[in-house]
Design an enzyme around this catalytic site. Structure first.
Site, PDB file in Angstrom:
ATOM      1  N   GLU A   1       0.821  -1.213   0.000  1.00 11.01           N
ATOM      2  CA  GLU A   1       0.000   0.000   0.000  1.00 11.01           C
ATOM      3  C   GLU A   1       0.856   1.265   0.000  1.00 11.01           C
ATOM      4  O   GLU A   1       0.527   2.250  -0.668  1.00 11.01           O
ATOM      5  CB  GLU A   1      -0.943  -0.010   1.210  1.00 11.01           C
ATOM      6  CG  GLU A   1      -1.943  -1.146   1.217  1.00 11.01           C
ATOM      7  CD  GLU A   1      -2.839  -1.165  -0.016  1.00 11.01           C
ATOM      8  OE1 GLU A   1      -3.102  -0.082  -0.578  1.00 11.01           O
ATOM      9  OE2 GLU A   1      -3.267  -2.250  -0.433  1.00 11.01           O
TER      10      GLU A   1
ATOM     11  N   GLU B   1      -0.677  -2.595  -9.611  1.00 13.86           N
ATOM     12  CA  GLU B   1      -0.724  -3.596  -8.551  1.00 13.86           C
ATOM     13  C   GLU B   1       0.549  -4.449  -8.553  1.00 13.86           C
ATOM     14  O   GLU B   1       1.127  -4.742  -7.499  1.00 13.86           O
ATOM     15  CB  GLU B   1      -1.951  -4.492  -8.711  1.00 13.86           C
ATOM     16  CG  GLU B   1      -3.253  -3.825  -8.332  1.00 13.86           C
ATOM     17  CD  GLU B   1      -3.300  -3.439  -6.875  1.00 13.86           C
ATOM     18  OE1 GLU B   1      -3.010  -4.296  -6.017  1.00 13.86           O
ATOM     19  OE2 GLU B   1      -3.606  -2.274  -6.583  1.00 13.86           O
TER      20      GLU B   1
END
Length: 267
Positions: A137, A198
């Site tokens: 993250e 991602e």
């Protein structure tokens, strides 16, 4: 004449393309990062005020979230400062909070504003796996993935929007910010690019996890648990902004040797 007008129209896009100091990839960046950080502070404080924040002073899980997050943030700071790239983290004022929410989720806003949901801890199960998630993250934030997605959305709304991007009070820019960064929100217009982001977050997140002293090997069993927890209910990868868990696990295995070069266990 048409060629001249076309060049004038696309020139701002080329000027706004910068090489990311984290990933080395050229990416579109139309919104000043300092502006995004200001907007993030407002959104983050608003979210926390409406949520059940778990106190790190009385809860071991909340203390763990702050400890793991701080170790990763410190490792990243030392790494980029040592490379002469400390400006990557300009304006970052790290905050790590655990929120009582059954959703399996965590996120990081520009400037290092991080939230972990209690529902995630049932899947991470240990500190190293939590470090894998936080490394992922945080990479989204320092690699400026949100800025890239905002910039793409601004373009889809027409060139005229570019005139007002610089003003923090532009309601349309604020709306795009909330679409990109609002908890639980996703932009579905750029799915392949989102999956690329991602994979970048997985790649560099493993490195940052290892640099902080956590075993990056925990990433594989963590994602296997995530795959099992989904019960096969996730949409096909082509319809999702996130890679299919099986594909993600294979990619992570390919990143592992590089990440392990940075791994020194926490003492």
């Amino acid at each position: 004449m048409k060629k001249i007008l076309f060049l004038l129209a696309v020139l701002p896009f080329f000027a706004a393309c910068t090489r990311n100091a984290v990933t080395g990839r050229n990416q579109l960046s139309l919104v000043p990062e300092s502006q995004l950080q200001q907007m993030a502070v407002t959104e983050y404080q608003s979210f926390l005020s409406k949520s059940n924040v778990v106190s790190a002073g009385t809860n071991r899980d909340a203390e763990m979230v702050k400890r793991v997050g701080s170790r990763i943030a410190n490792a990243i700071t030392q790494y980029y400062t040592g490379q002469g790239k400390g400006d990557v983290l300009n304006g970052f004022k790290w905050e790590f909070n655990l929120v009582d929410n059954k959703e399996v989720n965590a996120w990081c806003m520009p400037g290092g504003k991080v939230v972990v949901y209690t529902g995630l801890l049932a899947v991470t199960q240990n500190e190293a796996a939590l470090a894998v998630v936080l490394g992922h993250e945080i990479t989204h934030a320092i690699a400026r993935h949100g800025n890239e997605r905002m910039s793409q959305e601004i373009i889809t709304q027409g060139l005229g929007e570019l005139v007002n991007v610089a003003t923090a009070n532009n309601p349309k820019v604020n709306s795009i910010f909330n679409t990109v960064y609002g908890p639980g929100s996703q932009l579905g217009y750029a799915l392949p690019n989102s999956r690329n982001q991602e994979y970048e977050a997985d790649h560099y997140g493993l490195i940052f996890c290892a640099m902080a002293g956590y075993n990056p090997r925990e990433a594989v069993p963590f994602w296997e648990r995530m795959m099992a927890a989904s019960g096969g209910q996730k949409p096909p990868e082509i319809l999702s902004t996130h890679p299919a868990d099986a594909n993600r696990i294979e990619k992570i295995k390919g990143y592992m040797d590089e990440a392990l070069k940075y791994y020194k266990p926490v003492k």
